[in-house]
Motif scaffolding. Structure first.
Motif, PDB file in Angstrom:
ATOM      1  N   GLN A 180      20.447   7.491  28.808  1.00 46.86           N
ATOM      2  CA  GLN A 180      20.267   8.893  29.169  1.00 46.86           C
ATOM      3  C   GLN A 180      18.809   9.194  29.485  1.00 46.86           C
ATOM      4  N   LEU A 181      17.896   8.727  28.644  1.00 43.57           N
ATOM      5  CA  LEU A 181      16.474   8.947  28.891  1.00 43.57           C
ATOM      6  C   LEU A 181      16.035   8.295  30.196  1.00 43.57           C
ATOM      7  N   GLN A 182      16.547   7.102  30.466  1.00 47.60           N
ATOM      8  CA  GLN A 182      16.199   6.411  31.702  1.00 47.60           C
ATOM      9  C   GLN A 182      16.677   7.205  32.916  1.00 47.60           C
ATOM     10  N   GLY A 183      17.881   7.742  32.830  1.00 48.83           N
ATOM     11  CA  GLY A 183      18.405   8.545  33.934  1.00 48.83           C
ATOM     12  C   GLY A 183      17.623   9.825  34.171  1.00 48.83           C
ATOM     13  N   GLU A 184      17.003  10.344  33.109  1.00 48.21           N
ATOM     14  CA  GLU A 184      16.216  11.573  33.219  1.00 48.21           C
ATOM     15  C   GLU A 184      14.748  11.309  33.515  1.00 48.21           C
ATOM     16  N   GLY A 185      14.375  10.054  33.610  1.00 48.35           N
ATOM     17  CA  GLY A 185      12.976   9.714  33.831  1.00 48.35           C
ATOM     18  C   GLY A 185      12.102   9.920  32.610  1.00 48.35           C
ATOM     19  N   LEU A 186      12.695   9.857  31.413  1.00 48.72           N
ATOM     20  CA  LEU A 186      11.975  10.138  30.172  1.00 48.72           C
ATOM     21  C   LEU A 186      11.886   8.930  29.239  1.00 48.72           C
ATOM     22  N   ALA A 187      12.386   7.794  29.672  1.00 50.86           N
ATOM     23  CA  ALA A 187      12.436   6.637  28.785  1.00 50.86           C
ATOM     24  C   ALA A 187      11.034   6.166  28.411  1.00 50.86           C
ATOM     25  N   PRO A 188      10.861   5.679  27.186  1.00 47.39           N
ATOM     26  CA  PRO A 188       9.543   5.165  26.768  1.00 47.39           C
ATOM     27  C   PRO A 188       9.256   3.818  27.413  1.00 47.39           C
ATOM     28  N   TYR A 189       8.072   3.323  27.176  1.00 49.84           N
ATOM     29  CA  TYR A 189       7.684   2.015  27.704  1.00 49.84           C
ATOM     30  C   TYR A 189       8.624   0.925  27.200  1.00 49.84           C
ATOM     31  N   LEU A 190       9.062   1.039  25.939  1.00 52.04           N
ATOM     32  CA  LEU A 190       9.962   0.038  25.371  1.00 52.04           C
ATOM     33  C   LEU A 190      10.934   0.703  24.411  1.00 52.04           C
ATOM     34  N   TYR A 191      12.212   0.340  24.529  1.00 51.04           N
ATOM     35  CA  TYR A 191      13.266   0.860  23.655  1.00 51.04           C
ATOM     36  C   TYR A 191      14.014  -0.344  23.091  1.00 51.04           C
ATOM     37  N   HIS A 209      29.571  -5.130  31.889  1.00 50.62           N
ATOM     38  CA  HIS A 209      30.746  -4.822  32.706  1.00 50.62           C
ATOM     39  C   HIS A 209      30.508  -3.656  33.662  1.00 50.62           C
ATOM     40  N   TYR A 210      29.679  -2.697  33.260  1.00 51.37           N
ATOM     41  CA  TYR A 210      29.545  -1.467  34.041  1.00 51.37           C
ATOM     42  C   TYR A 210      28.247  -1.470  34.849  1.00 51.37           C
ATOM     43  N   THR A 211      28.423  -1.425  36.161  1.00 51.42           N
ATOM     44  CA  THR A 211      27.287  -1.540  37.080  1.00 51.42           C
ATOM     45  C   THR A 211      26.256  -0.450  36.851  1.00 51.42           C
ATOM     46  N   GLU A 212      26.722   0.790  36.601  1.00 54.02           N
ATOM     47  CA  GLU A 212      25.773   1.893  36.458  1.00 54.02           C
ATOM     48  C   GLU A 212      24.867   1.725  35.247  1.00 54.02           C
ATOM     49  N   MET A 213      25.338   1.017  34.218  1.00 52.58           N
ATOM     50  CA  MET A 213      24.496   0.746  33.059  1.00 52.58           C
ATOM     51  C   MET A 213      23.533  -0.408  33.357  1.00 52.58           C
ATOM     52  N   LYS A 214      24.036  -1.453  33.984  1.00 55.87           N
ATOM     53  CA  LYS A 214      23.180  -2.598  34.318  1.00 55.87           C
ATOM     54  C   LYS A 214      22.060  -2.190  35.264  1.00 55.87           C
ATOM     55  N   GLU A 215      22.358  -1.286  36.188  1.00 53.05           N
ATOM     56  CA  GLU A 215      21.337  -0.872  37.149  1.00 53.05           C
ATOM     57  C   GLU A 215      20.164  -0.176  36.481  1.00 53.05           C
TER      58      GLU A 215
END
Length: 406
Positions: A180-191, A209-215
């Motif tokens: 969710q954070l990655q999709g919002e552009g808010l993810a930290p340097y490392l999680y 299995h899910y492309t949208e997560m792997k991407e």
């Protein structure tokens, strides 16, 4: 989030308090969501298994607190656990199984519009509509964690200068916060997420299995379902028994965590299931390891009143004793846990106060219009038996404005 868990159910002022323990012990993917090749089927839990819910239990109306938790990887002996008879009955499968139900509870909230999450449905076999008190309880937990996490991510930033930060989730389960954070552009340097291999292998299989997560992991990501590992530039998933401090130290190093960076550590209903000695060691290790950090706990309190005593009995009967609750039964004890083990500051609040005073009033008004709600007495009792506590180390002096305000 290995997120989240035993449920307290108050069936009205004239009836007794009972527990609805989330015991969906293995994850199934939803067939209607498959496209292309199906991932390998995961084994089901036979109805006769001690960890499986009885038909009668399945008919109970669950009142949810979406608490995820981590289990011990084996049943502890009473002497090592420090929990007597209760510890001897501790069932790893029963405690770990609460993770699956937490994902189902979060999906119920998402479907009702309490929050957004584009990935949680991948971790739930069948969508289940929860009662309004369940949804509100899960929203409150999710909201306080998110607000504190965003405070952390914003601390010390100046203008366009975004300070590198990292998040460590202990007992992460099927939590989807990184995505969710990655999709919002808010993810930290490392999680970094840690859990037992039974959980991380399932999570790795679903992510794969899910492309949208792997991407969202980036093209360089590698996934090992057998090992239960996912590695990418900004996200790492590893298996670990967090009670074994030397191994915990090694996996943190393997994940590429930098002890000098500001770090947000999450443990939601995780340490409360461990014996006090293990909890003390983990809290002390984190304080020594990270000089600029927040350690976030979400746990039960007040085991000694009528509601708390029933909660303890029900959890013990289901194989999920709270081995640590008598060591930290009150808000003051939660704060003392941090202060006695090297943390410079500590704060604890019960969830009722947090909901009323910390969660944004506009958001409260929004979610309170989503469903008809008349269980106020039950709501107050349940929220008073859960709390958020956090310890602070602030070597860099960036957390002056962090946390709850009086």
């Amino acid at each position: 989030m290995i997120g989240q868990s035993e449920q307290i159910m108050w069936l009205g002022p004239t009836r007794q308090v009972v527990t609805q323990l989330h015991l969906s012990c293995f994850l199934f993917l939803q067939p209607r969501r498959f496209s292309g090749k199906r991932p390998p089927a995961l084994p089901s839990l036979p109805p006769s298994h001690p960890g499986a819910p009885s038909p009668r239990a399945c008919r109970r109306r669950p009142i949810d607190s979406p608490y995820r938790c981590a289990a011990t990887p084996r049943t502890m002996e009473p002497a090592e656990a420090g929990g007597g008879i209760a510890a001897a009955r501790s069932s790893p499968a029963a405690v770990q199984a609460t993770n699956d139900d937490a994902a189902a509870s979060k999906l119920s909230c998402v479907n009702k519009g309490y929050m957004k999450d584009d990935c949680v449905h991948h971790f739930v076999r069948r969508a289940t509509k929860r009662a309004p008190i369940i949804n509100r309880g899960y929203y409150a937990r999710w909201s306080v964690l998110r607000k504190l996490m965003l405070q952390f991510l914003g601390a010390g930033n100046g203008g366009t200068d975004q300070k590198r930060k990292q998040i460590l989730s202990l007992g992460a389960g099927f939590d989807t916060t990184f995505f969710q954070l990655q999709g919002e552009g808010l993810a930290p340097y490392l999680y970094v997420e840690l859990d037992f291999q039974e959980v991380t292998s399932k999570k790795a299989a679903i992510i794969n299995h899910y492309t949208e997560m792997k991407e969202k992991l980036g093209p360089e990501a590698t996934i090992s379902i057998e090992k239960g590992e996912v590695t990418s530039t900004h996200y790492k998933l590893f298996s670990a028994d967090i009670r074994e401090i030397p191994k915990l130290d090694r996996v943190i190093h393997m994940a590429g965590m930098d002890p000098s960076l500001p770090t947000f550590i999450i443990a939601e209903c995780v340490l409360i299931y461990l014996d006090p000695t293990s909890t003390d060691a983990i809290v002390s290790w984190a304080s020594e390891k990270f000089s600029t950090a927040i350690f976030f706990l979400y746990e039960q309190i007040h085991p000694d009143d009528a509601f708390g005593e029933q909660m303890i009995r029900n959890l013990e009967s289901r194989g999920c004793p709270l081995l640590g609750i008598n060591a930290t039964p009150t808000l003051g004890h939660k704060e003392k846990l941090f202060l006695d083990h090297g943390w410079k500051r500590a704060v604890a609040r019960d969830m009722l106060k947090i909901y009323n005073d910390f969660i944004d009033s506009a958001e409260r008004r929004r979610i309170e219009r989503l469903e008809l709600f008349d269980e106020f007495e039950e709501w107050h009792m349940m929220q008073e038996h859960y709390c958020v506590a956090y310890g602070i180390n602030d070597a860099e002096g960036i957390f002056d404005d962090f946390g709850f305000k009086e």
